[in-house]
Write an enzyme that holds these catalytic residues in place. Structure first.
Site, short mmCIF file in Angstrom:
data_model
loop_
_atom_site.label_atom_id
_atom_site.label_comp_id
_atom_site.label_asym_id
_atom_site.label_seq_id
_atom_site.Cartn_x
_atom_site.Cartn_y
_atom_site.Cartn_z
N THR A 25 12.33 53.72 -4.31
CA THR A 25 12.18 53.74 -5.78
C THR A 25 13.10 54.81 -6.38
O THR A 25 13.09 55.95 -5.95
CB THR A 25 10.70 54.02 -6.12
N GLN A 97 12.41 43.78 -2.64
CA GLN A 97 11.01 44.04 -2.34
C GLN A 97 10.14 43.64 -3.53
O GLN A 97 10.23 44.22 -4.62
CB GLN A 97 10.79 45.52 -2.01
N HIS A 178 5.79 43.50 -0.63
CA HIS A 178 5.27 44.88 -0.52
C HIS A 178 3.75 44.82 -0.38
O HIS A 178 3.03 44.63 -1.35
CB HIS A 178 5.66 45.67 -1.76
N ASN A 181 1.52 50.99 1.20
CA ASN A 181 1.50 52.20 0.35
C ASN A 181 0.46 52.22 -0.77
O ASN A 181 0.66 52.84 -1.82
CB ASN A 181 2.92 52.46 -0.20
N TYR A 183 -0.65 49.90 -2.75
CA TYR A 183 -0.48 49.04 -3.94
C TYR A 183 -1.36 47.79 -3.83
O TYR A 183 -2.18 47.68 -2.92
CB TYR A 183 1.01 48.73 -4.15
N ARG A 230 6.05 44.12 4.31
CA ARG A 230 5.93 45.53 4.70
C ARG A 230 4.46 45.93 4.72
O ARG A 230 3.72 45.69 3.75
CB ARG A 230 6.69 46.43 3.74
N ASN A 238 -1.33 56.90 -2.21
CA ASN A 238 -2.10 56.42 -3.36
C ASN A 238 -3.59 56.31 -3.05
O ASN A 238 -4.28 55.42 -3.54
CB ASN A 238 -1.54 55.08 -3.86
N GLY A 328 14.89 55.68 5.23
CA GLY A 328 14.73 55.80 3.79
C GLY A 328 15.59 56.91 3.22
O GLY A 328 16.76 56.70 2.90
#
Ligand code: 8OZ
Length: 370
Positions: A25, A97, A178, A181, A183, A230, A238, A328
């Site tokens: 991001t 993504q 995605h 993480n 989400y 992923r 989060n 990354g």
């Protein structure tokens, strides 16, 4: 014996080497539209076997941070065409993504200032990044989400399907779903964020249902060979929490085996943090996880990620533990990372202060080797 620098085919996508750029991001796409500098940035990194774009919102509702790109309006698709062309002109491969943040958003980023959506209306108590009226940026607490109604789920899946079609129209070689993480898709999979009592909550089978329905819709639309996913089974990102990720993620990859996916991309440990993160009552068994996918007939590439050094990456591929390794932060600061790894050359350090937001500085101006 294959090495990190050998070509590989993932589904329909031919990679020149086994080094991927992880999704990163960068918050440089006002109004969800990538700018011209994004084409430069990705093209500079096109020697990666596979570029995975930064998280890209599948709908306005899917957006959780200021200035992230999208794939739900024509201007975004037109802009992405310039990015994919620039990468292809350099011989690279790029997937996008597909991202829905679920609860990790703020009312100021949502359509009509509405509440972010989530499986059960449980506040994530995480932070997001917004831009104030005067143009200054600020980290703020995520807003109180509302629980998605059962009747809304088909529309949500439809948003994923449309975004996958838009990705192909924009010239991407495929998509990465995605599901990591903390989400939306992981919010459904994790016991800490999903307390639903319908067919999308409760048992592991129910919690993974939405992810599988999204995979089903996308693979029907664009083909499994252009679709990856992923996963981050143990990440606390989060405020994700889960009582038994080994159970749900094993079941998930067993079911994913039927879709002939291009790849499964696994964040091992805490995203961007310790690799030995545990969640639930026992350490996660990564080898058993991969074995479950293969045992069920899964043929997709196994991409690993999170804190890999050069030695670890070479060993992961040479030992057969992984097919591809994703880097990354190292790719932010080293456009020629593939060459640097090959030659064992020193790496540029990244400047954290320019990771999120801003212009060309810290984006397209990192030096390459002569
Ligand atoms: C860092 C900042 C904002 C978003 C993720 C898409 O963790 C992200 C993200 C990372 O997957």
């Amino acid at each position: 014996m294959a090495t990190l620098f050998d070509p590989i085919r993932l589904g329909d996508i031919e990679l020149a080497n086994r080094i991927a750029m992880a999704p990163l991001t960068r918050n440089r796409s006002p109004n969800a539209i990538p700018q011209a500098m994004a084409a430069t940035y990705y093209a500079q990194r096109a020697t990666a076997g596979l570029l995975i774009s930064e998280g890209t919102a599948i709908s306005h509702q899917a957006q959780g941070y200021a200035d992230v790109p999208g794939l739900y309006k024509p201007e975004s698709i037109e802009s992405w065409k310039k990015v994919t062309k620039a990468v292809h002109d350099k011989g690279g491969r790029i997937v996008t993504q597909l991202w829905h943040v679920g609860a990790i958003s703020h009312t100021s980023l949502q359509p009509n200032g509405g509440q972010p959506v989530s499986p059960s209306g449980i506040a994530a108590k995480s932070k997001t990044y917004v831009i104030n009226a005067d143009g200054s940026g600020a980290f703020v607490e995520t807003s109180e989400p509302r629980a998605l109604e059962l009747a809304e789920i088909p529309g949500l899946i439809e948003d994923y399907r449309k975004a996958a079609r838009a990705a192909i129209e924009a010239g991407f070689d495929g998509v990465e779903i995605h599901a990591a993480n903390g989400y939306l898709l992981q919010q459904f999979m994790s016991t800490g964020s999903n307390t639903r009592t319908d067919q999308y909550g409760g048992s592991a089978e129910n919690r993974i249902r939405l992810t599988l329905e999204v995979v089903d819709a996308i693979t029907k639309e664009i083909g499994g060979g252009r679709t990856g996913i992923r996963l981050s089974p143990v990440t606390p990102a989060n405020n994700n929490s889960d009582t038994n990720p080994q159970e749900s993620y094993t079941l998930l990859v067993e079911k994913l085996a039927a879709y002939d996916l291009a790849f499964i991309h696994v964040v091992e440990g805490a995203t961007g943090g310790p690799r030995d993160q545990t969640m639930g009552d026992k350490p996660f068994d990564w080898e058993a996880f991969k074995a479950a996918y293969r045992h069920a007939g899964g043929k997709g590439g196994w991409i690993v990620n999170n804190g890999y050094s050069r030695d670890m990456a070479m060993d992961a591929v040479e030992s057969g533990k992984a097919d591809v390794v994703a880097f990354g932060k190292a790719f932010i600061a080293n456009p020629d990372l593939v060459r640097r790894l090959k030659e064992n050359a020193p790496l540029n350090a990244g400047d954290q202060s320019t990771f999120y937001g801003g212009g060309e500085k810290g984006y397209t101006d990192y030096p390459t080797l002569d």
